[in-house]
Design an enzyme around this catalytic site. Structure first.
Site, short mmCIF file in Angstrom:
data_model
loop_
_atom_site.label_atom_id
_atom_site.label_comp_id
_atom_site.label_asym_id
_atom_site.label_seq_id
_atom_site.Cartn_x
_atom_site.Cartn_y
_atom_site.Cartn_z
N ASP A 1 0.83 -1.20 0.00
CA ASP A 1 0.00 0.00 0.00
C ASP A 1 0.87 1.26 0.00
OD1 ASP A 1 -2.91 0.94 0.36
OD2 ASP A 1 -1.84 2.09 1.90
N GLU B 1 0.97 -0.68 -5.10
CA GLU B 1 -0.29 0.07 -5.08
C GLU B 1 0.07 1.55 -4.95
OE1 GLU B 1 -3.62 2.30 -3.42
OE2 GLU B 1 -1.72 1.90 -2.43
#
Length: 265
Positions: A39, A68
């Site tokens: 993330d 991401e």
């Protein structure tokens, strides 16, 4: 970022910190995990990712790291060069013919093809594009076919299968019922779902080697600005796929507008 603890990866105890973070990845690999979606990796030092991914893949070459990162192009490219196996892309925000062709040619026909493997997510926990909000079920079908055939790797976030498209507010890309804040018990068989189409498209991908490759994308001319025509073929031409997609979701209709044609030697 509110959801990320601001670790200083260049602190005085950098070596110990980096090794401890590596040990977390190795722990989960020992539990059988082989894919890691990182993330917002762009908020951490590139040198750390290059070091950590290199060390992990030296021991476990089959492990996949997905970046991401919805950030500036230069940083997205840098993360891929640092070792990320796959990368999030701007696919979600490329919806018309010109946008799609220009972006895909950049990904698959420039130097980017040698280090950047774009994973085409049709939606994410944070992003429900206006195209899906306004286009309804046909829009979901169109974006599925595009993602699954333009790239060799694509992703679906929970509730795409049932065409969930209620936004938190007008103009917002955030879901009304976001699983960032609650656990949802979806009715996977509710009317209008596209599970059968997803299964059919995945089966076509498995059966056609041309769709399992990334750099072999070709665009073909079409006079209609709503029609995108493209294809993929294996190097020996033993498997050829042609895809024709109507990018206009045609609100009010019950079916999407996409055709796949294939041949195998």
């Amino acid at each position: 970022m509110k959801d990320i603890y601001p670790l200083n990866l260049n602190c005085e105890e950098k070596e110990a910190l980096w090794k401890e973070l590596e040990s977390v990845i190795l722990f989960w690999i020992d539990q059988g995990v082989r894919i890691f979606r990182i993330d917002n990796p762009h908020t951490k030092a590139l040198a750390f990712w290059e070091w950590m991914i290199g060390r992990v893949q030296e021991k476990h070459p089959g492990v996949i790291f997905l970046a991401e990162a919805f950030t500036r192009p230069k940083m997205m490219k840098s993360l891929a060069k640092a070792g990320f196996t796959q990368s999030y892309t701007y696919f979600t925000w490329r919806n018309n013919k010109q946008e799609l062709r220009q972006y895909l040619e950049e990904l698959t026909q420039t130097e980017m093809k040698d280090y950047f493997r774009g994973n085409f997510f049709v939606n994410t926990p944070d992003i429900l594009h206006e195209y899906l909000q306004k286009g309804g079920r046909p829009a979901f079908m169109i974006r599925l076919v595009l993602a699954a055939t333009l790239s060799s790797v694509y992703g679906i976030y929970s509730s795409f299968e049932i065409c969930e498209n209620r936004a938190k507010a007008p103009g917002s890309e955030e879901y009304l019922n976001s699983e960032k804040y609650e656990l949802k018990a979806w009715d996977w068989d509710r009317p209008g779902n596209i599970q059968e189409l997803i299964a059919r498209v995945n089966r076509i991908r498995r059966e056609n080697p041309a769709l399992q490759q990334y750099k072999n994308l070709e665009f073909y001319p079409s006079q209609n600005e709503s029609i995108l025509c493209y294809g993929k073929r294996t190097q020996d031409n033993s498997n050829v796929i042609v895809v024709v997609v109507n990018l206009d979701p045609l609100p009010g209709t019950k079916t999407g507008s996409a055709c796949l044609f294939g041949s195998s030697a």
